[in-house]
Write a protein that holds these residues in place. Sequence first.
Motif, short mmCIF file in Angstrom:
data_model
loop_
_atom_site.label_atom_id
_atom_site.label_comp_id
_atom_site.label_asym_id
_atom_site.label_seq_id
_atom_site.Cartn_x
_atom_site.Cartn_y
_atom_site.Cartn_z
N ARG A 151 81.95 54.52 67.02
CA ARG A 151 80.86 55.47 66.87
C ARG A 151 80.96 56.55 67.94
NH1 ARG A 151 74.73 53.41 66.79
NH2 ARG A 151 75.11 53.39 69.02
N GLY A 152 81.39 56.18 69.14
CA GLY A 152 81.62 57.17 70.19
C GLY A 152 82.65 58.20 69.78
N LEU A 153 83.71 57.75 69.12
CA LEU A 153 84.72 58.68 68.61
C LEU A 153 84.11 59.66 67.63
CD1 LEU A 153 87.79 56.36 67.89
CD2 LEU A 153 87.62 58.11 69.66
N GLU A 154 83.29 59.15 66.72
CA GLU A 154 82.65 60.02 65.73
C GLU A 154 81.73 61.04 66.40
OE1 GLU A 154 83.10 60.38 62.40
OE2 GLU A 154 84.81 59.06 62.76
N TYR A 155 80.93 60.56 67.34
CA TYR A 155 80.06 61.48 68.07
C TYR A 155 80.87 62.55 68.78
CZ TYR A 155 75.80 58.61 67.54
OH TYR A 155 74.71 57.93 67.05
N ALA A 156 81.93 62.14 69.46
CA ALA A 156 82.76 63.10 70.19
C ALA A 156 83.39 64.11 69.25
CB ALA A 156 83.83 62.36 70.99
#
Length: 86
Positions: free
Chosen positions: A5-10
């Motif tokens: 999810r962090g990847l998606e947010y970034a």
Amino acid sequence: LYYNRGLEYANNGNVNNAFADYNEAIRLDPALADAYFNRANLAARRGDRSAALKDYRAAERLYEQQNNAQGRQDAANAIRSLQQQT
């Protein structure tokens, strides 16, 4: 979950949520080198050179322990690049 999810947010420019999710991913799995590396990328983009270097160094150490030569080299290159900036 948190790392992905962090990847998606970034990728969507939501830096604060990406940081929060990388922090949680690292809390849950302190050996997750990619989370340190990506959190360092965000810190570098925000201009927080000190935090970026700290996380790149952590990622480099973990990649080395995990025999991930490419990850270690990427982290070493990022460290070198930051150190050359004034």
